[in-house]
Design a protein around this motif. Structure first.
Motif, PDB file in Angstrom:
ATOM      1  N   UNK A  91      11.677  53.389  48.441  1.00 50.81           N
ATOM      2  CA  UNK A  91      12.696  54.250  49.048  1.00 50.81           C
ATOM      3  C   UNK A  91      14.082  53.634  48.930  1.00 50.81           C
ATOM      4  N   UNK A  92      14.133  52.304  49.021  1.00 50.94           N
ATOM      5  CA  UNK A  92      15.420  51.612  48.876  1.00 50.94           C
ATOM      6  C   UNK A  92      16.001  51.850  47.487  1.00 50.94           C
ATOM      7  N   UNK A  93      15.152  51.745  46.484  1.00 49.62           N
ATOM      8  CA  UNK A  93      15.621  51.958  45.108  1.00 49.62           C
ATOM      9  C   UNK A  93      16.068  53.407  44.928  1.00 49.62           C
ATOM     10  N   UNK A  94      15.289  54.320  45.488  1.00 45.44           N
ATOM     11  CA  UNK A  94      15.625  55.737  45.334  1.00 45.44           C
ATOM     12  C   UNK A  94      16.989  56.029  45.969  1.00 45.44           C
ATOM     13  N   UNK A  95      17.236  55.400  47.128  1.00 42.64           N
ATOM     14  CA  UNK A  95      18.517  55.603  47.804  1.00 42.64           C
ATOM     15  C   UNK A  95      19.664  55.049  46.962  1.00 42.64           C
ATOM     16  N   UNK A  96      19.432  53.849  46.417  1.00 37.84           N
ATOM     17  CA  UNK A  96      20.457  53.218  45.585  1.00 37.84           C
ATOM     18  C   UNK A  96      20.793  54.093  44.383  1.00 37.84           C
ATOM     19  N   UNK A  97      19.738  54.620  43.759  1.00 42.26           N
ATOM     20  CA  UNK A  97      19.956  55.462  42.581  1.00 42.26           C
ATOM     21  C   UNK A  97      20.764  56.694  42.966  1.00 42.26           C
ATOM     22  N   UNK A  98      20.388  57.320  44.076  1.00 44.76           N
ATOM     23  CA  UNK A  98      21.110  58.522  44.514  1.00 44.76           C
ATOM     24  C   UNK A  98      22.583  58.217  44.770  1.00 44.76           C
ATOM     25  N   UNK A  99      22.828  57.065  45.413  1.00 48.69           N
ATOM     26  CA  UNK A  99      24.208  56.781  45.832  1.00 48.69           C
ATOM     27  C   UNK A  99      25.057  56.161  44.725  1.00 48.69           C
ATOM     28  N   UNK A 100      24.460  55.251  43.951  1.00 55.29           N
ATOM     29  CA  UNK A 100      25.302  54.490  43.040  1.00 55.29           C
ATOM     30  C   UNK A 100      24.878  54.519  41.575  1.00 55.29           C
ATOM     31  N   UNK A 101      23.800  55.233  41.268  1.00 55.67           N
ATOM     32  CA  UNK A 101      23.341  55.222  39.873  1.00 55.67           C
ATOM     33  C   UNK A 101      22.960  56.640  39.451  1.00 55.67           C
ATOM     34  N   UNK A 160       9.409  48.784  39.279  1.00 59.45           N
ATOM     35  CA  UNK A 160       9.719  49.249  37.920  1.00 59.45           C
ATOM     36  C   UNK A 160       9.430  50.744  37.758  1.00 59.45           C
ATOM     37  N   UNK A 161       8.390  51.213  38.432  1.00 56.52           N
ATOM     38  CA  UNK A 161       8.110  52.650  38.357  1.00 56.52           C
ATOM     39  C   UNK A 161       9.300  53.441  38.903  1.00 56.52           C
ATOM     40  N   UNK A 162       9.832  52.966  40.012  1.00 52.74           N
ATOM     41  CA  UNK A 162      10.960  53.674  40.622  1.00 52.74           C
ATOM     42  C   UNK A 162      12.232  53.532  39.772  1.00 52.74           C
ATOM     43  N   UNK A 163      12.408  52.361  39.159  1.00 51.39           N
ATOM     44  CA  UNK A 163      13.562  52.170  38.271  1.00 51.39           C
ATOM     45  C   UNK A 163      13.454  53.116  37.070  1.00 51.39           C
ATOM     46  N   UNK A 164      12.231  53.329  36.608  1.00 53.84           N
ATOM     47  CA  UNK A 164      12.020  54.257  35.498  1.00 53.84           C
ATOM     48  C   UNK A 164      12.367  55.670  35.902  1.00 53.84           C
ATOM     49  N   UNK A 165      11.893  56.039  37.069  1.00 53.67           N
ATOM     50  CA  UNK A 165      12.167  57.378  37.585  1.00 53.67           C
ATOM     51  C   UNK A 165      13.672  57.615  37.729  1.00 53.67           C
ATOM     52  N   UNK A 166      14.371  56.571  38.186  1.00 51.12           N
ATOM     53  CA  UNK A 166      15.812  56.686  38.404  1.00 51.12           C
ATOM     54  C   UNK A 166      16.626  56.410  37.151  1.00 51.12           C
ATOM     55  N   UNK A 167      15.958  56.109  36.056  1.00 61.86           N
ATOM     56  CA  UNK A 167      16.617  55.846  34.779  1.00 61.86           C
ATOM     57  C   UNK A 167      17.660  54.728  34.924  1.00 61.86           C
ATOM     58  N   UNK A 168      17.269  53.666  35.620  1.00 63.40           N
ATOM     59  CA  UNK A 168      18.155  52.519  35.805  1.00 63.40           C
ATOM     60  C   UNK A 168      18.043  51.643  34.561  1.00 63.40           C
ATOM     61  N   UNK A 169      19.095  51.629  33.753  1.00 57.51           N
ATOM     62  CA  UNK A 169      19.032  50.894  32.482  1.00 57.51           C
ATOM     63  C   UNK A 169      19.776  49.571  32.600  1.00 57.51           C
ATOM     64  N   UNK A 170      19.124  48.605  33.179  1.00 56.73           N
ATOM     65  CA  UNK A 170      19.671  47.250  33.296  1.00 56.73           C
ATOM     66  C   UNK A 170      18.565  46.306  32.847  1.00 56.73           C
TER      67      UNK A 170
END
Lengths: 372, 403
Positions: free
Chosen positions: A14-24, A76-86
């Motif tokens: 949930x933390x990653x999802x929030x970060x993606x919504x707000x900043x990515x 990593x699953x959540x990073x994939x979902x959020x398309x975080x490319x780092x």
């Protein structure tokens, strides 16, 4: 047995999802891609470090969270979902797993600094003459008085443009070894370029780079340690691909529901409903293949390798099918950079080749399970 | 998330393995290993052995006479049965699936009347679902049941009724309200096969087998007490039953067994070569194993999260049916590839001589006829239990909230 995420895993997710919504968000991603940025964003990296993502796999005694590979895969699953490319896979998983198992004390001392983002570390394994192999490297480390002399060239080093240090694989006179190399050493030359998913990578040339003795991270049983870390990273990529596929299914089904043609929603056409059903099946079989490999990741080497390769074959094939069809089902919009689907497609075809492609893993599985 | 198989389960597996290996008669296993469908006598013998052990219904709760195993234990039980070449109790499916409908929706009198005899194997049930004009579109079924005093009078026809020729009862979906929406006018009746007016006629199938039948109802009088659950709620019960069936339809344990057989066949010298030496075959085998492994973990996941998947539960179960049936066919197709020219002769069952005509080449490997027979029957896998296209429709509707 239990396939549900634990409470801690859900908090991480949930933390990653929030970060993606707000900043990515996808919008900010498009801006970044458009802006012809000149490299990996260290400011973003500092934020990522602050969120603790780089510390997940670092043992507690070295300033990390000491979580498991399963936990990391939730991330990593959540990073994939959020398309975080780092370049998180290389730095937070591959490098960390190598350093944790290192003989050298000074190498392990890097771990707390990686956790905080103070030290950015990249992994330089690939060479133009080798496809997913570390046997027969052309990069050599010749023992000299006081240390080693490193010569050779590495390609596709993710995040290498801003890295402070590089973990480099090289052949010594006796066997494979891993070195910790300061990126600004004399004789190190880096050429940066952008990757398909917006990340940055470098090709690195080492020209008679003089390394002190303590730069040797692992000098014996290197193949075993490296293979294991690569398998773990291959598994991490599987998790990331599954996150991508989950999201591709959502946005594609949503597109079919909203797009009207012939006076009705595309979703009313059975041929398209069934296509989505097939992609759902692919994604779920990929997830199960992932579970299978995850359950075997700490098993003896042959079991682990067969399990990881079996999973990667299944997941990579699913990634291709889901990515290809995701674009196709978007019609013309699938070709436009302004839609997320094409970005997921780009990421998926990269993930399906990270740490071994389908052919590599099929071959390894066959060698271990069919011909054995 | 915890993906380690608990030690108790490993112990359970060993307990099941030891029992099955010791209790399964050699001749039954032998016939199974060659690929022939089990005879009725063999099935009754094996079912009797399981019943004596209290294991005849691995999916039922204890209070109704089942084993009370959790879904993972049932999975392991089937896995060990398949590995030991015990006959697949497909004929039991009728009874196993009807039982839960009876103990969930039936009256106390019905539970007392029917369940004990299912458990001992004394009474076998078949499912009267499909009709000549109602296959995938099951809700359009027309076999009618009209109330007349204390009885229903049943007229119509069922088709593709598995094992009706050995069953004692048929669990029939009948139309009890012609005016309601198709799904709302269906009821479930228990009908004794011996009732006057019931005729069972076999359909011979492309594998020369005897699995399915036509069942005709001509003014069959059925006591009103044989109505299972409420009037006109039959569609709900049928969906409940078919939902349970989809979990078991993946038959991944059987596919694992067939892969071992495929490896055996490919390792033998036939027509002067071994198929396993061909790189393309090895690649196909690797891919088949990889896909089967993913399915196995999906089945295990379904067993562990049974009922907890929410709206995606139905979609996931349908996915298992699709992949399971496709893999059953793929392994059979690869077996045919290995057999090569041996696919051509027509074979009969062992008791009929296993060979048409008088000439039988000495070279024909012993397991060719049975393997062929089974491969032919496997074509049914993508059709029965809701054709795979029906499953894809279910996936779309239940996982993507579509229309």
């Amino acid at each position: 047995m239990n396939f549900e995420f634990s409470k801690d895993q859900l908090i991480l997710r949930d933390g990653i999802r929030r970060f993606v919504d707000e900043r990515y968000s996808f919008e900010s991603r498009r801006q970044r891609v458009k802006s012809k940025s000149t490299g990996t964003d260290r400011a973003m990296w500092a934020q990522i470090a602050e969120l603790g993502w780089l510390a997940v796999l670092i043992p507690e005694e070295h300033g990390g969270l000491g979580w498991s590979i399963a936990d990391a895969c939730v991330m990593f699953q959540e990073l994939g979902r959020g398309l975080v490319s780092e370049p998180i896979m290389d730095s937070a998983l591959l490098a960390v797993r190598i350093l944790t198992r290192a003989d050298s004390v000074s190498a392990r001392l890097l771990l707390p600094k990686i956790a905080t983002g103070e030290v950015f570390i990249s992994v330089a394994l690939g060479e133009a003459g080798l496809r997913y192999e570390q046997k027969g490297l052309s990069t050599r480390a010749i023992p000299i008085e006081g240390g080693y002399k490193l010569t050779g060239k590495k390609i596709l080093v993710a995040g290498g443009d801003v890295a402070d240090r590089l973990i480099v694989s090289a052949g010594t006179d006796s066997e494979l070894a891993l070195f910790d190399v300061l990126a600004i050493s004399d004789g190190v030359e880096r050429r940066a370029y952008r990757l398909l998913d917006g990340q940055w990578a470098v090709d690195v040339t080492f020209k008679d780079v003089v390394l002190p003795h303590e730069s040797l991270i692992i000098g014996s049983q290197t193949t075993e340690i490296l293979d294991r870390a690569i398998d773990e990273a291959a598994l991490g990529c599987s998790a990331e691909a599954i996150g991508c596929m989950d999201r591709v299914l959502e946005i594609t089904a949503e597109y079919l529901r909203s797009r009207q043609q012939f006076g009705r929603a595309l979703a009313d056409f059975q041929v398209l409903q069934h296509r989505i059903a097939d992609l759902f099946i692919e994604t779920e079989m990929a997830r199960s293949a992932f579970h299978s490999a995850l359950s075997a990741i700490d098993s003896p080497v042959a079991t682990r390798q067969a399990a990881v390769s079996a999973a990667r074959v299944r997941i990579d094939q699913a990634a291709h099918k889901v990515g290809n069809q995701g674009v196709h089902l978007h019609g013309g919009m699938g070709m436009a950079m302004e839609y997320p689907i094409g970005h997921y497609y780009r990421r998926l075809i990269m993930l399906a080749r990270a740490y071994g492609d389908t052919e590599h893993h099929l071959e390894r599985y066959e060698r271990l399970k069919i011909r054995a | 998330m915890n993906l380690t198989i608990p030690i108790e389960l490993e112990r359970f597996r060993i307990e099941v393995r030891e029992f099955v290996r010791a209790a399964l008669p050699t001749d039954i296993a032998c016939r199974q290993r060659e690929g022939w469908p089990p005879t009725e006598t063999d099935l009754r013998r094996w079912f009797g052995i399981l019943a004596a052990q209290g294991w005849s219904q691995p999916d039922w709760p204890k209070e109704h006479g089942g084993t009370g195993w959790d879904p993972l234990q049932s999975y392991i039980f089937e896995d060990e049965c398949a590995a030991a070449d015990a006959p697949h109790l497909s004929w039991r499916a009728g009874s196993s699936l009807v039982g839960p409908v009876i103990y969930t929706f039936g009256s106390n009198a019905q539970k007392a009347r029917y369940l004990p005899k299912i458990l001992t194997g004394e009474e076998l049930w078949c499912q009267g679902f499909s009709e000549p004009n109602s296959g995938s579109d099951l809700a359009s079924l027309r076999t009618s049941a009209v109330r007349d005093g204390d009885e229903f009078v049943v007229n119509g026809q069922k088709i593709w009724t598995s094992e009706a020729h050995i069953a004692n009862l048929i669990f029939a979906l009948v139309r009890t309200d012609r005016d309601a929406k198709p799904q709302r006018g269906i009821s479930c009746l228990a009908i004794e096969i011996e009732s006057p007016g019931v005729t069972v006629r076999p359909i011979s199938t492309i594998d020369n087998g005897r699995h399915v039948n036509e069942v005709f109802f001509n003014d069959v009088r059925v006591p009103a007490g044989n109505l299972i659950g409420e009037l006109n709620k039959g569609w709900t019960y049928a969906k409940f039953l078919l939902g349970n069936e989809r979990h078991s339809n993946a038959l991944v344990q059987r596919t694992k067994r067939e892969i071992r057989k495929l490896r055996d066949l490919a390792g033998q010298t036939s027509f002067g070569e071994r198929f396993i030496d061909k790189p393309a075959f090895r690649r196909s085998l690797a891919q088949l194993e990889i896909d089967t492994n993913a399915l196995e973990w999906a089945v295990i996941r379904a067993a562990c999260t049974h009922g907890a998947l929410g709206g995606r539960d139905m979609a996931f179960a349908s996915g298992l049916k699709v992949v399971g049936s496709e893999l059953q066919q793929r392994v059979a197709d690869l077996q045919l590839e290995v057999l090569g020219p041996w696919v051509s002769p027509e074979f009969l069952e062992p008791e009929e001589g296993a060979w048409h005509g008088t000439f039988r080449p000495a070279e024909v490997p012993v397991d060719v006829p049975g393997t062929m027979t089974k491969a032919l029957f496997r074509r049914a896998a993508t059709i029965y239990g809701g054709a795979n296209e029906i499953q894809r429709g279910i996936i779309w509707r239940s996982a993507f909230g579509g229309n």
